[in-house]
Design an enzyme around this catalytic site. Sequence first.
Site, PDB file in Angstrom:
ATOM      1  N   LYS A   1       0.824  -1.211   0.000  1.00  0.00           N
ATOM      2  CA  LYS A   1       0.000   0.000   0.000  1.00  0.00           C
ATOM      3  C   LYS A   1       0.858   1.260   0.000  1.00  0.00           C
ATOM      4  O   LYS A   1       0.583   2.199  -0.745  1.00  0.00           O
ATOM      5  CB  LYS A   1      -0.930   0.020   1.221  1.00  0.00           C
ATOM      6  CG  LYS A   1      -1.942  -1.096   1.263  1.00  0.00           C
ATOM      7  CD  LYS A   1      -2.829  -1.029   2.495  1.00  0.00           C
ATOM      8  CE  LYS A   1      -2.092  -1.066   3.809  1.00  0.00           C
ATOM      9  NZ  LYS A   1      -1.402  -2.325   4.110  1.00  0.00           N
TER      10      LYS A   1
ATOM     11  N   ARG B   1      -9.373   1.141   8.950  1.00  0.00           N
ATOM     12  CA  ARG B   1      -8.923  -0.189   9.366  1.00  0.00           C
ATOM     13  C   ARG B   1     -10.027  -1.010  10.017  1.00  0.00           C
ATOM     14  O   ARG B   1      -9.811  -2.179  10.323  1.00  0.00           O
ATOM     15  CB  ARG B   1      -7.748  -0.071  10.336  1.00  0.00           C
ATOM     16  CG  ARG B   1      -6.508   0.412   9.646  1.00  0.00           C
ATOM     17  CD  ARG B   1      -5.317   0.262  10.527  1.00  0.00           C
ATOM     18  NE  ARG B   1      -4.143   0.787   9.847  1.00  0.00           N
ATOM     19  CZ  ARG B   1      -2.921   0.430  10.121  1.00  0.00           C
ATOM     20  NH1 ARG B   1      -2.685  -0.444  11.063  1.00  0.00           N
ATOM     21  NH2 ARG B   1      -1.918   0.948   9.466  1.00  0.00           N
TER      22      ARG B   1
ATOM     23  N   ARG C   1      11.969  -6.057   3.693  1.00  0.00           N
ATOM     24  CA  ARG C   1      11.901  -4.611   3.915  1.00  0.00           C
ATOM     25  C   ARG C   1      12.809  -4.209   5.075  1.00  0.00           C
ATOM     26  O   ARG C   1      13.534  -3.217   4.997  1.00  0.00           O
ATOM     27  CB  ARG C   1      10.451  -4.187   4.181  1.00  0.00           C
ATOM     28  CG  ARG C   1      10.298  -2.702   4.460  1.00  0.00           C
ATOM     29  CD  ARG C   1       8.856  -2.257   4.439  1.00  0.00           C
ATOM     30  NE  ARG C   1       8.087  -2.764   5.566  1.00  0.00           N
ATOM     31  CZ  ARG C   1       6.772  -2.660   5.671  1.00  0.00           C
ATOM     32  NH1 ARG C   1       6.064  -2.095   4.719  1.00  0.00           N
ATOM     33  NH2 ARG C   1       6.150  -3.127   6.731  1.00  0.00           N
TER      34      ARG C   1
ATOM     35  N   ARG D   1      11.281  -0.274  11.377  1.00  0.00           N
ATOM     36  CA  ARG D   1      10.078  -0.032  12.163  1.00  0.00           C
ATOM     37  C   ARG D   1       9.971  -1.074  13.275  1.00  0.00           C
ATOM     38  O   ARG D   1      10.289  -2.246  13.071  1.00  0.00           O
ATOM     39  CB  ARG D   1       8.835  -0.118  11.269  1.00  0.00           C
ATOM     40  CG  ARG D   1       8.697   1.033  10.320  1.00  0.00           C
ATOM     41  CD  ARG D   1       7.590   0.875   9.312  1.00  0.00           C
ATOM     42  NE  ARG D   1       6.399   0.195   9.781  1.00  0.00           N
ATOM     43  CZ  ARG D   1       5.294   0.075   9.058  1.00  0.00           C
ATOM     44  NH1 ARG D   1       5.228   0.578   7.847  1.00  0.00           N
ATOM     45  NH2 ARG D   1       4.252  -0.564   9.535  1.00  0.00           N
TER      46      ARG D   1
ATOM     47  N   ARG E   1      -0.059  -8.284  13.786  1.00  0.00           N
ATOM     48  CA  ARG E   1      -0.646  -7.369  12.803  1.00  0.00           C
ATOM     49  C   ARG E   1      -1.540  -8.115  11.817  1.00  0.00           C
ATOM     50  O   ARG E   1      -2.631  -7.642  11.484  1.00  0.00           O
ATOM     51  CB  ARG E   1       0.458  -6.615  12.046  1.00  0.00           C
ATOM     52  CG  ARG E   1       1.187  -5.602  12.906  1.00  0.00           C
ATOM     53  CD  ARG E   1       2.434  -5.073  12.231  1.00  0.00           C
ATOM     54  NE  ARG E   1       2.113  -4.287  11.048  1.00  0.00           N
ATOM     55  CZ  ARG E   1       2.959  -4.076  10.051  1.00  0.00           C
ATOM     56  NH1 ARG E   1       4.166  -4.595  10.061  1.00  0.00           N
ATOM     57  NH2 ARG E   1       2.600  -3.339   9.024  1.00  0.00           N
TER      58      ARG E   1
END
Length: 193
Positions: A13, A88, A127, A139, A150
Site C-alpha cells: 500500500k 482499518r 523490507r 520499524r 498485525r
Amino acid sequence: MRLILLGPPGAGKGTQSERLREQCKIPQLSTGDMLRAAVKAGTPIGLKAKAVMDAGGLVSDDIVVGIVADRIEEPDARNGFILDGFPRTVKQAEALTTMLHEKKMDLDAVIELVVDENALLARIEKRAKETLAAGGTVRADDNPAAFKTRIDTYREQTAPVSAYYASQGVLKTVDGMADIDTVTAAIDKILKA
C-alpha cells in the site's frame, strides 16, 4: 481524486500510494505516518498510540478518525488524497463515509491489494533488511512476532472493511503479488475506467 488503498500489512500500500501521490499530485495520507509523527513529537495522542503500535495492535477509532478529519482539511488535500492504512475497521469506514458526506465529498475509488498472506512475512523481513542496509531504522513492528499480531488483527478487524466497500459497489481488487510496475498499471487502469 479521493482514493483508499486496502490490504494487509506488507501488501504494498505504501509503495503504491507513493506512486499515486506523484502521478496524481495529491497527498498520501498514511495514518501510520501521521501516528508515527505524533509518537516522534511526543504528543499526548502519540504517546497513547506508541504502546499499541509497538505491540502490533491498532490505535482506537476515535484517535484515528480525528487525525484524518483534520488532515483532509489541509490545503494540500483540497484536490484529493490517498488514504493508506485507513479505514482499518468497519466503524472507521462508516465514520469516514459520514465525515465525507458532511464535507460533501465522495470517494473516487477503493482499491484492495490482494496478496498471499504466507508471502507477506518474507516481504516484511526483506523490507527490514533493505532498511538496515540503507542505514535506516527498522520499524518496531517489522519483526515476525509483531507481524503475526498485525496479520491476525488485520484478519479480524480490517478484512471486513473490504466487504463494507464491496456492499457499496465501490471496491476494486488488484493482484498485489504481481511486481510493483504491474500493480501500478492495474491501479491506473481502474482509475482511468
